[in-house]
Write a protein that holds these residues in place. Structure first.
Motif, PDB file in Angstrom:
ATOM      1  N   THR A   1       0.834  -1.206   0.000  1.00  0.00           N
ATOM      2  CA  THR A   1       0.000   0.000   0.000  1.00  0.00           C
ATOM      3  C   THR A   1       0.871   1.260   0.000  1.00  0.00           C
ATOM      4  OG1 THR A   1      -0.164  -0.069   2.418  1.00  0.00           O
ATOM      5  CG2 THR A   1      -1.927  -1.121   1.155  1.00  0.00           C
ATOM      6  N   LEU A   2       0.271   2.355  -0.395  1.00  0.00           N
ATOM      7  CA  LEU A   2       1.010   3.611  -0.573  1.00  0.00           C
ATOM      8  C   LEU A   2       1.689   4.073   0.713  1.00  0.00           C
ATOM      9  CD1 LEU A   2       1.787   5.997  -2.331  1.00  0.00           C
ATOM     10  CD2 LEU A   2      -0.452   6.999  -1.844  1.00  0.00           C
TER      11      LEU A   2
ATOM     12  N   ASP B   1       6.170  12.442  10.196  1.00  0.00           N
ATOM     13  CA  ASP B   1       5.833  11.319   9.324  1.00  0.00           C
ATOM     14  C   ASP B   1       4.411  11.340   8.768  1.00  0.00           C
ATOM     15  OD1 ASP B   1       7.321   9.341   8.121  1.00  0.00           O
ATOM     16  OD2 ASP B   1       6.388   7.764   9.313  1.00  0.00           O
ATOM     17  N   ASP B   2       3.627  12.360   9.079  1.00  0.00           N
ATOM     18  CA  ASP B   2       2.265  12.412   8.562  1.00  0.00           C
ATOM     19  C   ASP B   2       1.853  13.859   8.360  1.00  0.00           C
ATOM     20  OD1 ASP B   2       0.082  10.949   7.690  1.00  0.00           O
ATOM     21  OD2 ASP B   2      -0.911  10.985   9.624  1.00  0.00           O
ATOM     22  N   PRO B   3       1.347  14.301   7.257  1.00  0.00           N
ATOM     23  CA  PRO B   3       0.975  13.543   6.064  1.00  0.00           C
ATOM     24  C   PRO B   3       2.183  13.296   5.157  1.00  0.00           C
ATOM     25  CG  PRO B   3       0.429  15.820   5.710  1.00  0.00           C
ATOM     26  CD  PRO B   3       0.987  15.713   7.107  1.00  0.00           C
ATOM     27  N   MET B   4       1.912  12.649   4.042  1.00  0.00           N
ATOM     28  CA  MET B   4       2.920  12.425   3.019  1.00  0.00           C
ATOM     29  C   MET B   4       2.523  13.218   1.780  1.00  0.00           C
ATOM     30  SD  MET B   4       1.883   8.507   1.917  1.00  0.00           S
ATOM     31  CE  MET B   4       3.439   8.190   1.183  1.00  0.00           C
ATOM     32  N   GLU B   5       3.521  13.685   1.028  1.00  0.00           N
ATOM     33  CA  GLU B   5       3.256  14.430  -0.193  1.00  0.00           C
ATOM     34  C   GLU B   5       3.622  13.559  -1.381  1.00  0.00           C
ATOM     35  OE1 GLU B   5       4.143  18.811  -2.088  1.00  0.00           O
ATOM     36  OE2 GLU B   5       5.615  17.934  -0.745  1.00  0.00           O
TER      37      GLU B   5
ATOM     38  N   ASP C   1      -3.265   7.319   7.117  1.00  0.00           N
ATOM     39  CA  ASP C   1      -4.522   6.584   7.293  1.00  0.00           C
ATOM     40  C   ASP C   1      -5.314   6.501   5.990  1.00  0.00           C
ATOM     41  OD1 ASP C   1      -4.040   6.035   9.914  1.00  0.00           O
ATOM     42  OD2 ASP C   1      -5.349   7.614  10.701  1.00  0.00           O
ATOM     43  N   GLU C   2      -5.164   7.503   5.115  1.00  0.00           N
ATOM     44  CA  GLU C   2      -5.826   7.489   3.806  1.00  0.00           C
ATOM     45  C   GLU C   2      -5.013   6.662   2.810  1.00  0.00           C
ATOM     46  OE1 GLU C   2      -7.653  11.995   4.134  1.00  0.00           O
ATOM     47  OE2 GLU C   2      -5.700  11.686   3.207  1.00  0.00           O
ATOM     48  N   ALA C   3      -3.684   6.817   2.851  1.00  0.00           N
ATOM     49  CA  ALA C   3      -2.798   6.142   1.893  1.00  0.00           C
ATOM     50  C   ALA C   3      -2.816   4.623   2.062  1.00  0.00           C
ATOM     51  CB  ALA C   3      -1.374   6.670   2.040  1.00  0.00           C
TER      52      ALA C   3
ATOM     53  N   GLU D   1      -3.730   0.657  -3.027  1.00  0.00           N
ATOM     54  CA  GLU D   1      -2.862  -0.471  -3.368  1.00  0.00           C
ATOM     55  C   GLU D   1      -1.972  -0.063  -4.538  1.00  0.00           C
ATOM     56  OE1 GLU D   1      -5.491  -3.705  -4.155  1.00  0.00           O
ATOM     57  OE2 GLU D   1      -6.528  -3.417  -2.252  1.00  0.00           O
ATOM     58  N   VAL D   2      -0.666  -0.294  -4.404  1.00  0.00           N
ATOM     59  CA  VAL D   2       0.278   0.156  -5.419  1.00  0.00           C
ATOM     60  C   VAL D   2       1.214  -0.969  -5.843  1.00  0.00           C
ATOM     61  CG1 VAL D   2       0.252   2.542  -4.607  1.00  0.00           C
ATOM     62  CG2 VAL D   2       1.953   0.958  -3.703  1.00  0.00           C
TER      63      VAL D   2
END
Length: 74
Positions: free
Chosen positions: A2-3, A47-51, A64-66, A70-71
């Motif tokens: 996952t992302l 460490d949160d959020p990610m760009e 939590d969204e990333a 699925e990647v």
């Protein structure tokens, strides 16, 4: 995979979303849909959020969204 598991500098292609409710629609509205290639740019200091960069623009996602994205690493 996952992302949210990817580190800054990683490139991947989105395989699918494992969420369908409002969050799934929000991700689709932001351009996070299957087949799109993206690059993880950075994580915030705590460490949160990610760009991420996708489709020529930048998006910030909470981990939590990333975790619903699925990647396939490239």
């Amino acid at each position: 995979m996952t992302l949210d598991e990817l580190k800054p500098g990683s490139r991947c292609r989105i395989k699918g979303l494992s969420v369908r409710d409002k969050l799934g629609q929000r991700l689709l509205d932001m351009g996070v849909y299957p087949g799109t290639q993206l690059t993880v740019i950075r994580n915030a200091p705590l460490d949160d959020p990610m760009e991420v960069s996708l489709g020529g623009f930048f998006v910030s996602l909470r981990h939590d969204e990333a975790r619903f994205v699925e990647v396939e690493p490239q």
